[in-house]
Design a protein around this motif. Structure first.
Motif, PDB file in Angstrom:
ATOM      1  N   SER A 119      -3.586   4.626  -0.149  1.00 12.23           N
ATOM      2  CA  SER A 119      -4.184   3.688  -1.096  1.00 12.23           C
ATOM      3  C   SER A 119      -5.152   2.783  -0.335  1.00 12.23           C
ATOM      4  O   SER A 119      -5.023   2.612   0.879  1.00 12.23           O
ATOM      5  N   ASP A 155      -6.616  -0.255  -2.050  1.00 12.06           N
ATOM      6  CA  ASP A 155      -6.713  -1.596  -2.636  1.00 12.06           C
ATOM      7  C   ASP A 155      -5.388  -1.976  -3.292  1.00 12.06           C
ATOM      8  O   ASP A 155      -5.360  -2.502  -4.390  1.00 12.06           O
ATOM      9  N   GLY A 156      -4.303  -1.661  -2.632  1.00 16.44           N
ATOM     10  CA  GLY A 156      -2.969  -1.871  -3.183  1.00 16.44           C
ATOM     11  C   GLY A 156      -2.458  -0.601  -3.815  1.00 16.44           C
ATOM     12  O   GLY A 156      -3.222   0.165  -4.397  1.00 16.44           O
ATOM     13  N   GLY A 157      -1.178  -0.353  -3.639  1.00 13.38           N
ATOM     14  CA  GLY A 157      -0.607   0.859  -4.209  1.00 13.38           C
ATOM     15  C   GLY A 157       0.902   0.795  -4.265  1.00 13.38           C
ATOM     16  O   GLY A 157       1.548   0.401  -3.302  1.00 13.38           O
ATOM     17  N   TYR A 212      -0.320   7.041  -7.526  1.00 11.89           N
ATOM     18  CA  TYR A 212       0.287   5.734  -7.319  1.00 11.89           C
ATOM     19  C   TYR A 212      -0.320   4.753  -8.305  1.00 11.89           C
ATOM     20  O   TYR A 212      -1.400   4.982  -8.854  1.00 11.89           O
ATOM     21  N   GLN A 252       0.862  -1.178   0.000  1.00  7.04           N
ATOM     22  CA  GLN A 252       0.000   0.000   0.000  1.00  7.04           C
ATOM     23  C   GLN A 252       0.903   1.234   0.000  1.00  7.04           C
ATOM     24  O   GLN A 252       2.085   1.156   0.335  1.00  7.04           O
ATOM     25  N   ASN A 260      -1.778   0.963  -9.220  1.00  7.38           N
ATOM     26  CA  ASN A 260      -2.436  -0.226  -8.688  1.00  7.38           C
ATOM     27  C   ASN A 260      -2.653  -1.142  -9.875  1.00  7.38           C
ATOM     28  O   ASN A 260      -3.652  -1.010 -10.593  1.00  7.38           O
TER      29      ASN A 260
END
Length: 148
Positions: A54, A56-58, A72, A38, A74
């Motif tokens: 983030s 949901d992932g970053g 970022y 993240q 994703n």
């Protein structure tokens, strides 16, 4: 004066890809402390809290030149988060800017943002059958300067 290097973060997690905000007051970085990587922000040089921007992932954080947005990646999505500048950190909700297949080099950032907001990224391409060469352009910056 005499300056000695010191660790900014010492955790049992994996952190990386740090990017200073344009005013030098904040550092965006990635960490796997919550499981998947993240994007987080902390004050520099500290002390202070940290904020996960983030959701949901970053990865591969990058600041806008005015520091009012943090970008970022994703996966194939480029995300943006509005940042409210000031003595304390305040971030909006992530939003999708665009999608595309761009090359990622694992532990290295592969993007930058120009002053006018354009993104510089390496686009993934599928090579044509039978193509067995790469064209490498040397001294390309000199060519740009010559054409000005």
């Amino acid at each position: 004066g005499e300056r000695k290097p010191r660790a900014f973060l010492q955790t049992p997690f994996t952190e990386g890809l740090p990017k200073f905000s344009p005013d030098g007051r904040w550092i965006a970085y990635i960490s796997n402390e919550s499981g998947p990587f993240q994007t987080y922000v902390q004050p520099f040089p500290g002390p202070g809290g940290k904020w996960q921007v983030s959701t949901d992932g970053g990865g591969e954080p990058a600041w806008s030149r005015n520091g009012r947005e943090l970008y970022y990646r994703n996966g194939d999505r480029m995300m943006a988060v509005d940042i409210t500048p000031g003595p304390t950190f305040s971030a909006g909700k992530p939003r999708l800017l665009f999608e595309g297949r761009y090359v990622s080099f694992g532990g290295a950032s592969n993007l930058d943002v120009a002053a006018d907001g354009r993104f510089l990224m390496v686009q993934e391409s599928v090579p044509e059958a039978g193509v067995d060469q790469i064209n490498l352009v040397l001294n390309w910056l000199e060519e740009v300067r010559r054409r000005k």
